[in-house]
Enzyme design. Sequence first.
Site, short mmCIF file in Angstrom:
data_model
loop_
_atom_site.label_atom_id
_atom_site.label_comp_id
_atom_site.label_asym_id
_atom_site.label_seq_id
_atom_site.Cartn_x
_atom_site.Cartn_y
_atom_site.Cartn_z
N ASP A 118 33.98 15.91 15.72
CA ASP A 118 33.80 17.62 16.79
C ASP A 118 34.27 18.29 15.74
O ASP A 118 34.01 19.59 16.49
CB ASP A 118 34.56 17.34 18.28
CG ASP A 118 35.61 16.71 17.63
OD1 ASP A 118 36.20 14.94 17.26
OD2 ASP A 118 36.55 17.51 18.71
N CYS A 155 33.57 3.17 13.60
CA CYS A 155 33.61 2.43 12.32
C CYS A 155 35.17 2.08 12.99
O CYS A 155 35.24 1.54 14.09
CB CYS A 155 34.04 2.86 11.18
SG CYS A 155 35.34 3.82 11.00
N ARG A 195 30.69 6.90 5.96
CA ARG A 195 31.16 8.41 7.29
C ARG A 195 31.00 9.71 5.62
O ARG A 195 30.76 10.86 7.01
CB ARG A 195 32.35 7.60 7.51
CG ARG A 195 31.94 6.48 8.93
CD ARG A 195 33.33 6.79 9.60
NE ARG A 195 33.79 8.06 10.03
CZ ARG A 195 33.44 8.55 11.43
NH1 ARG A 195 32.79 7.28 11.85
NH2 ARG A 195 33.39 9.61 11.53
N PRO A 207 35.02 10.96 15.80
CA PRO A 207 33.74 11.93 16.06
C PRO A 207 34.76 12.49 15.15
O PRO A 207 34.76 12.19 13.68
CB PRO A 207 34.39 12.02 17.40
CG PRO A 207 35.92 12.35 17.26
CD PRO A 207 36.31 10.69 16.58
N LYS A 254 38.63 8.31 -5.25
CA LYS A 254 37.11 8.25 -4.34
C LYS A 254 37.16 9.05 -3.60
O LYS A 254 36.51 10.56 -3.36
CB LYS A 254 36.87 6.46 -3.62
CG LYS A 254 35.95 6.58 -2.68
CD LYS A 254 36.08 5.71 -1.73
CE LYS A 254 36.57 5.57 -0.65
NZ LYS A 254 37.21 6.02 0.98
N ASP A 272 46.06 5.24 4.82
CA ASP A 272 45.22 3.82 3.71
C ASP A 272 46.47 3.68 2.92
O ASP A 272 45.69 2.95 2.44
CB ASP A 272 44.74 5.10 3.14
CG ASP A 272 43.16 6.13 3.75
OD1 ASP A 272 42.60 5.27 4.37
OD2 ASP A 272 42.63 7.08 2.81
N ILE A 332 47.16 7.79 12.99
CA ILE A 332 45.80 8.67 12.59
C ILE A 332 44.19 7.69 13.66
O ILE A 332 43.96 8.40 13.93
CB ILE A 332 45.90 8.52 11.34
CG1 ILE A 332 46.50 9.11 10.08
CG2 ILE A 332 43.91 9.45 11.04
CD1 ILE A 332 47.08 10.26 10.97
N1 EPU Z 1 38.89 13.37 14.08
C1 EPU Z 1 38.49 13.72 15.30
N2 EPU Z 1 37.68 14.56 15.37
C2 EPU Z 1 37.31 15.54 14.33
C3 EPU Z 1 37.18 14.45 13.12
C4 EPU Z 1 38.64 14.17 13.09
O1 EPU Z 1 38.69 13.22 16.46
O2 EPU Z 1 36.14 15.66 14.17
C5 EPU Z 1 39.70 12.60 14.63
C6 EPU Z 1 40.21 11.22 13.30
O3 EPU Z 1 39.16 10.10 14.35
C7 EPU Z 1 41.38 10.19 13.43
C8 EPU Z 1 42.09 12.05 12.90
O4 EPU Z 1 41.00 12.54 13.38
O5 EPU Z 1 41.86 9.73 14.16
C9 EPU Z 1 42.32 11.62 11.20
O6 EPU Z 1 40.58 11.99 10.48
P1 EPU Z 1 40.00 11.95 9.44
O7 EPU Z 1 39.30 13.68 9.90
O8 EPU Z 1 41.45 13.32 8.37
O9 EPU Z 1 39.65 11.27 8.41
P2 EPU Z 1 37.88 11.77 7.45
O10 EPU Z 1 38.37 13.00 7.15
O11 EPU Z 1 37.36 10.99 7.93
C10 EPU Z 1 39.77 10.79 5.05
C11 EPU Z 1 39.45 10.26 4.50
C12 EPU Z 1 39.82 8.69 4.94
C13 EPU Z 1 41.47 8.42 5.45
C14 EPU Z 1 41.36 9.19 6.39
C15 EPU Z 1 43.01 10.02 7.32
C16 EPU Z 1 37.13 10.33 2.63
C17 EPU Z 1 36.31 10.61 2.45
N3 EPU Z 1 37.60 9.74 3.93
O12 EPU Z 1 38.54 10.49 6.42
O13 EPU Z 1 40.17 7.43 3.95
O14 EPU Z 1 41.55 7.08 6.12
O15 EPU Z 1 41.29 10.66 5.82
O16 EPU Z 1 43.62 10.25 6.21
O17 EPU Z 1 38.25 11.37 2.51
C18 EPU Z 1 39.55 4.89 2.93
O18 EPU Z 1 39.58 5.48 2.17
O19 EPU Z 1 39.70 4.15 3.24
C19 EPU Z 1 39.78 6.12 4.34
C20 EPU Z 1 38.85 5.72 5.05
#
Ligand code: EPU
Length: 417
Positions: free
Chosen positions: A125, A117, A93, A123, A22, A305, A327
């Site tokens: 940012d 969520c 998201r 965020p 996914k 995950d 995380i």
């Molecule tokens: N974060 C920030 N600022 C940002 C981006 C992220 O503070 O601009 C923080 C987040 O709040 C979090 C941490 O950084 O605390 C890591 O988040 P990340 O951005 O890596 O998560 P994501 O990219 O939104 C993806 C997966 C998630 C998975 C996470 C961590 C996708 C579509 N989603 O999310 O998958 O948990 O990486 O590995 O790739 C799932 O499949 O159930 C799922 C939630």
Amino acid sequence: MDKLRIAGGRPLEGEVRVSGAKNSALPIMCAALLTDQPLALGNVPRLMDVSTMARLLSQMGVAVERPADGAMVLRAAEVNDPTAPYELVKTMRASVLVLGPLLARCGRAKVSLPGGCAIGQRPVDQHVKGLQAMGATIAVEHGYMHAGAARLRGARIVMDLVTVTGTENLMMAAVLAEGATVIENAAREPEVVDLAKCLSAMGARIEGAGTDVIRVEGVRSLAGAAHRVMPDRIETGTYLVAAAAAGGKVRLAGAAPETLDATLEKLREAGARISTGDSSIEIEMSGRPGAASLRTAPYPGFATDMQAQLMALDSIASGTALITETIFENRFMHALELQRLGADISIEGNTAVVTGVGRLQGANVMATDLRASAGLVIAGLVAEGETVIDRIYHLDRGYEALETKFAALGARIERIR
Ligand code: EPU
């Protein structure tokens, strides 16, 4: 609303074919926005999130076809409306992944802010900061990010923290930017590597994907390509943990064992016998698992995950496990539901102390997010009696044919409509 009914207490035996990932399919579908040529994908899983992404891209003018099972062809001949509306972003998201490609292709984008969520604030940012460093202007008005840039310029970007979709968004923006972009403290997840492979097949020049420094040399245009989505390592891990908890012998076919080191290590620690082939994993487990403590971390650390699934396993293990979530700040909601099944879990800050109990007892529980639901399914499979899981639309977002696959392993599991 659909529910799952599970009659627990049976070991799992047999083979499961792993679906496409996914979290790889979603960004790769967005990469179709970067060219007016067709992008032909294979191994695309049938999931709600994939349909939502297809709907979002269609609204922008992308033609999306599914000519055969697993196949998907996307063609963004023209992008007439570079908007990701709130209605879709709030349900998924990952919609924010269109921001980078839209800016690169159209020079403008209007993308709803995702908001919080169930698992945390989440965020964006870092996505914004990176795009601004590349020359984009981004203003937030009425809940939307309004982004614009004549042509993005390459830049050196140091991410404040490791973000998977943030890295993917910036990589997709950089491939068509003028000059070189260096992303430091980049995410090393295999899904980032899979996206980079697809982009490279389209003509992008990317080095270092899979390390924490990614270098992209912008090109004028990208072409169409064919790409096969990597196997889903979280789906794979979920079936492995289920087998370790319920006992039995299960073979995962079409898997990518090299992406699962941290999970396999924890399962071995819990007492499972595991052997791997090029694209298969076999697990055998007899007797009660031992407790396995863990701490989630960006790849190659233990995946957040997979945390809920391991908590379900630790709930019936012999001994006490400490599970620390680093995380997401609110990713323990499954603990309360596991307690309804008789688990002994106490939460102290971002650590759950899980003391294994001899047996769980079936009960009605509620799914709260995708991976939490997977943890509840595993708990239901080992619990005595019947477990009914409500709100399984969360599972349908990310697990292809879950009840069919588990039923093929001998589990007594059915969907109630
Ligand atoms: N974060 C920030 N600022 C940002 C981006 C992220 O503070 O601009 C923080 C987040 O709040 C979090 C941490 O950084 O605390 C890591 O988040 P990340 O951005 O890596 O998560 P994501 O990219 O939104 C993806 C997966 C998630 C998975 C996470 C961590 C996708 C579509 N989603 O999310 O998958 O948990 O990486 O590995 O790739 C799932 O499949 O159930 C799922 C939630």
